[in-house]
Scaffold this motif. Structure first.
Motif, PDB file in Angstrom:
ATOM      1  N   VAL A  58       0.730  -1.274   0.027  1.00  0.00           N
ATOM      2  CA  VAL A  58       0.035  -0.073   0.074  1.00  0.00           C
ATOM      3  C   VAL A  58       0.958   1.125  -0.085  1.00  0.00           C
ATOM      4  CG1 VAL A  58      -1.596   1.248   1.260  1.00  0.00           C
ATOM      5  CG2 VAL A  58      -2.094  -1.260   0.997  1.00  0.00           C
ATOM      6  N   LEU A  59       2.156   1.046   0.545  1.00  0.00           N
ATOM      7  CA  LEU A  59       3.065   2.280   0.832  1.00  0.00           C
ATOM      8  C   LEU A  59       3.679   2.680  -0.928  1.00  0.00           C
ATOM      9  CD1 LEU A  59       4.957   1.403   3.869  1.00  0.00           C
ATOM     10  CD2 LEU A  59       3.109   2.974   3.762  1.00  0.00           C
ATOM     11  N   LEU A  60       3.275   1.725  -1.628  1.00  0.00           N
ATOM     12  CA  LEU A  60       3.679   2.206  -3.043  1.00  0.00           C
ATOM     13  C   LEU A  60       3.199   3.499  -3.500  1.00  0.00           C
ATOM     14  CD1 LEU A  60       3.650  -1.247  -4.856  1.00  0.00           C
ATOM     15  CD2 LEU A  60       5.718  -0.024  -4.306  1.00  0.00           C
ATOM     16  N   VAL A  61       2.173   3.796  -2.858  1.00  0.00           N
ATOM     17  CA  VAL A  61       1.567   5.189  -3.323  1.00  0.00           C
ATOM     18  C   VAL A  61       2.764   6.259  -3.000  1.00  0.00           C
ATOM     19  CG1 VAL A  61       0.668   5.585  -1.068  1.00  0.00           C
ATOM     20  CG2 VAL A  61      -0.454   6.676  -3.120  1.00  0.00           C
ATOM     21  N   PHE A  62       3.532   6.288  -2.188  1.00  0.00           N
ATOM     22  CA  PHE A  62       4.619   7.178  -1.930  1.00  0.00           C
ATOM     23  C   PHE A  62       5.799   7.114  -3.217  1.00  0.00           C
ATOM     24  CE2 PHE A  62       3.031   6.561   2.386  1.00  0.00           C
ATOM     25  CZ  PHE A  62       2.821   7.849   2.652  1.00  0.00           C
ATOM     26  N   CYS A  82       8.611  11.259   1.953  1.00  0.00           N
ATOM     27  CA  CYS A  82       8.160  10.577   0.965  1.00  0.00           C
ATOM     28  C   CYS A  82       9.035   9.607   0.397  1.00  0.00           C
ATOM     29  CB  CYS A  82       7.739  11.699  -0.035  1.00  0.00           C
ATOM     30  SG  CYS A  82       6.225  12.411   0.613  1.00  0.00           S
ATOM     31  N   ASN A  83      10.304   9.928  -0.098  1.00  0.00           N
ATOM     32  CA  ASN A  83      11.163   8.962  -0.815  1.00  0.00           C
ATOM     33  C   ASN A  83      11.601   7.736   0.238  1.00  0.00           C
ATOM     34  OD1 ASN A  83      11.467  10.002  -3.646  1.00  0.00           O
ATOM     35  ND2 ASN A  83      11.560  11.725  -2.370  1.00  0.00           N
ATOM     36  N   PHE A  84      11.852   8.119   1.696  1.00  0.00           N
ATOM     37  CA  PHE A  84      12.268   7.149   2.246  1.00  0.00           C
ATOM     38  C   PHE A  84      11.212   6.191   2.576  1.00  0.00           C
ATOM     39  CE2 PHE A  84      12.807   5.170   6.495  1.00  0.00           C
ATOM     40  CZ  PHE A  84      14.199   4.998   6.525  1.00  0.00           C
ATOM     41  N   VAL A  85       9.990   6.451   2.729  1.00  0.00           N
ATOM     42  CA  VAL A  85       8.868   5.535   2.849  1.00  0.00           C
ATOM     43  C   VAL A  85       8.462   4.861   1.733  1.00  0.00           C
ATOM     44  CG1 VAL A  85       6.261   5.411   3.255  1.00  0.00           C
ATOM     45  CG2 VAL A  85       7.661   6.956   4.582  1.00  0.00           C
ATOM     46  N   VAL A  88      10.635   1.530   1.184  1.00  0.00           N
ATOM     47  CA  VAL A  88      10.242   0.400   1.932  1.00  0.00           C
ATOM     48  C   VAL A  88       9.708  -0.578   1.112  1.00  0.00           C
ATOM     49  CG1 VAL A  88       9.136  -0.362   4.152  1.00  0.00           C
ATOM     50  CG2 VAL A  88      10.294   1.960   4.239  1.00  0.00           C
ATOM     51  N   PRO A  89       8.464  -0.337   0.450  1.00  0.00           N
ATOM     52  CA  PRO A  89       7.808  -1.315  -0.166  1.00  0.00           C
ATOM     53  C   PRO A  89       8.591  -1.983  -1.481  1.00  0.00           C
ATOM     54  CG  PRO A  89       6.708   0.504  -0.623  1.00  0.00           C
ATOM     55  CD  PRO A  89       7.624   0.907   0.568  1.00  0.00           C
ATOM     56  N   LEU A  90       9.454  -1.035  -1.882  1.00  0.00           N
ATOM     57  CA  LEU A  90      10.265  -1.510  -3.140  1.00  0.00           C
ATOM     58  C   LEU A  90      11.410  -2.586  -2.900  1.00  0.00           C
ATOM     59  CD1 LEU A  90      10.879   2.014  -4.856  1.00  0.00           C
ATOM     60  CD2 LEU A  90       9.460   0.016  -5.772  1.00  0.00           C
ATOM     61  N   ASN A 300      20.719   1.248   0.638  1.00  0.00           N
ATOM     62  CA  ASN A 300      20.949  -0.393   0.676  1.00  0.00           C
ATOM     63  C   ASN A 300      19.599  -0.716   1.433  1.00  0.00           C
ATOM     64  OD1 ASN A 300      23.484  -0.054  -0.645  1.00  0.00           O
ATOM     65  ND2 ASN A 300      24.311   0.031   1.170  1.00  0.00           N
ATOM     66  N   ALA A 301      18.799   0.008   1.475  1.00  0.00           N
ATOM     67  CA  ALA A 301      17.590  -0.644   2.124  1.00  0.00           C
ATOM     68  C   ALA A 301      16.978  -1.987   1.595  1.00  0.00           C
ATOM     69  CB  ALA A 301      16.480   0.353   2.303  1.00  0.00           C
ATOM     70  N   ALA A 302      17.077  -1.934   0.420  1.00  0.00           N
ATOM     71  CA  ALA A 302      16.450  -3.326  -0.377  1.00  0.00           C
ATOM     72  C   ALA A 302      17.574  -4.359   0.064  1.00  0.00           C
ATOM     73  CB  ALA A 302      16.585  -2.824  -1.982  1.00  0.00           C
TER      74      ALA A 302
END
Length: 401
Positions: A58-62, A82-85, A88-90, A300-302
């Motif tokens: 759902v966070l992909l909206v960001f 916005c870009n930090f959130v 997360v889903p990515l 490197n969050a991914a």
């Protein structure tokens, strides 16, 4: 072989005259193929749906919101958030697609591919920063990426695997040792130009020349390491007891999701980096802390999410391929790449890192090699690696600009 001399009628159609009603009509084989194709398509759609249709997504909206915030010139804090959130889903999609691709290629190659996709983002950010002349930011970010993967990500992977499985997790010790040997080379390559620059009667031009020649040597060793890892000694990196798993989606779909997720992460990461300076001015964050700690964690969050997730599922070799393999790629590929890019743009990007940075690098390689040498991990070792990373972060907070 005895059937080769028979007439076609004797092979499959000897019962036709007795059961005419069972004779497959002209459309029956075609219908079977269509049903088989539909079944494969349904299975593929179901697998993709499992990856994309999750509550976190759902966070992909960001993602579009983060892009819009950049071009609409929102405040630095809003663009950063916005870009930090959005990342997360990515990160979750990148991790799930990597795991799906690993079921086709094996854990070792899957980890290598994930580290490569993750470092592609790092290389894009590096090029943009060097073109802007931000050498110190690039050096801090590269060192921080190595440390975050080698200490924080690996430590969290060990801890997650230990907590979930409540036992020691085994992995290929010889494969890990090869990675750590390459990281030792990377730490020496950073230390030597730094020490040389502290000697008397040395010049910046000499340091640049040494760095550029050393970068070519390091890049050559990375090519040799790939040959060693993928061809001549691939058995050293194979997971013990690794079993083939049913893939949720095809290899093509996995690669497509990887490419799309990596592209989106690259865009969001670039906009995130652009907003960092404004955020630091508002909240007074130290420059060393931003470069060595904050930027690598976000960029490197991914990979962080991927390594911890697969480690919790017991796939420690894949987690090592992502965490330690990513550190190896940064040290032997991205670091010399940054020096060569600086050479191309006439920017004095060198391997002359600060004495503190090179010391931390050498000590981190030493403690990580100690944790990996026995071929098994537990939650205590993970806690120790995380604690070391926290100590480094505390010192970076107090380093004056």
């Amino acid at each position: 072989m005895s059937h080769l001399g028979q007439h076609p009628g004797q092979l499959g159609y000897s019962h036709v005259s007795q059961h005419d009603s069972d004779v497959p009509g002209p459309q029956q084989p075609l219908t079977g193929k269509v049903e088989e194709g539909q079944d494969g398509c349904s299975r593929e759609c179901h697998g993709v749906g499992q990856i994309l249709c999750t509550p976190m997504n759902v966070l992909l909206v960001f993602v579009p919101l983060g892009v819009y915030s950049h071009f609409a010139h929102w405040s630095a804090a809003a663009r950063f958030s916005c870009n930090f959130v959005a990342i997360v889903p990515l990160a979750a999609i990148l991790g799930a697609s990597t795991e799906a691709l690993a079921s086709h290629t094996g854990q070792m190659i899957g980890g290598l591919l994930n580290a490569t996709f993750g470092n592609a983002v790092e290389m894009i950010v590096t090029v943009n920063a060097i073109k802007a002349g931000l050498v110190n930011v690039v050096q801090g970010s590269l060192l921080g990426s190595i440390l975050s993967n080698m200490l924080l990500v690996l430590g969290m992977s060990f801890f997650a695997a230990g907590v979930v499985h409540e036992k020691e997790s085994k992995f290929s010790a010889k494969g890990a040792s090869a990675n750590m040997t390459c990281l030792t080379l990377g730490s020496i390559a950073l230390a030597l130009p730094t020490i040389y620059n502290c000697m008397e009667n040395t010049s910046t031009e000499d340091v640049l020349s040494i760095s550029r020649i050393s970068s070519a040597v390091i890049a050559g060793v990375y090519v040799l390491f790939l040959i060693f890892q993928l061809f001549t000694h691939a058995h050293l990196f194979a997971a013990e007891g690794e079993e083939d798993e049913d893939a949720s989606i095809s290899a093509c779909s996995s690669v497509l999701l990887l490419l799309l997720a990596t592209l989106a992460v690259a865009v969001c990461s670039e906009f995130l980096v652009d907003s960092i300076e404004g955020v630091t001015e508002e909240y007074g964050l130290p420059g060393a802390f931003i470069g060595v700690i904050l930027l690598p964690i976000v960029g490197n969050a991914a990979e962080h999410a991927t390594a911890v997730t697969v480690a919790a599922k017991g796939k420690m070799d894949l987690a090592l391929g992502v965490a330690v393999g990513s550190s190896t790629q940064i040290a032997l590929l991205v670091v010399p790449f940054s020096v060569i890019v600086g050479w191309a743009f006439d920017v004095p990007m060198s391997l002359d890192f600060r004495i503190f940075d090179t010391t931390v690098m050498i000590l981190s390689v030493f403690i990580t090699h100690t944790a990996l040498q026995d071929g098994c991990s537990n939650w205590l070792e993970g806690s120790i690696l995380i604690a070391i990373y926290v100590l480094i972060a505390i010192i970076c907070w107090y380093i004056p600009d």
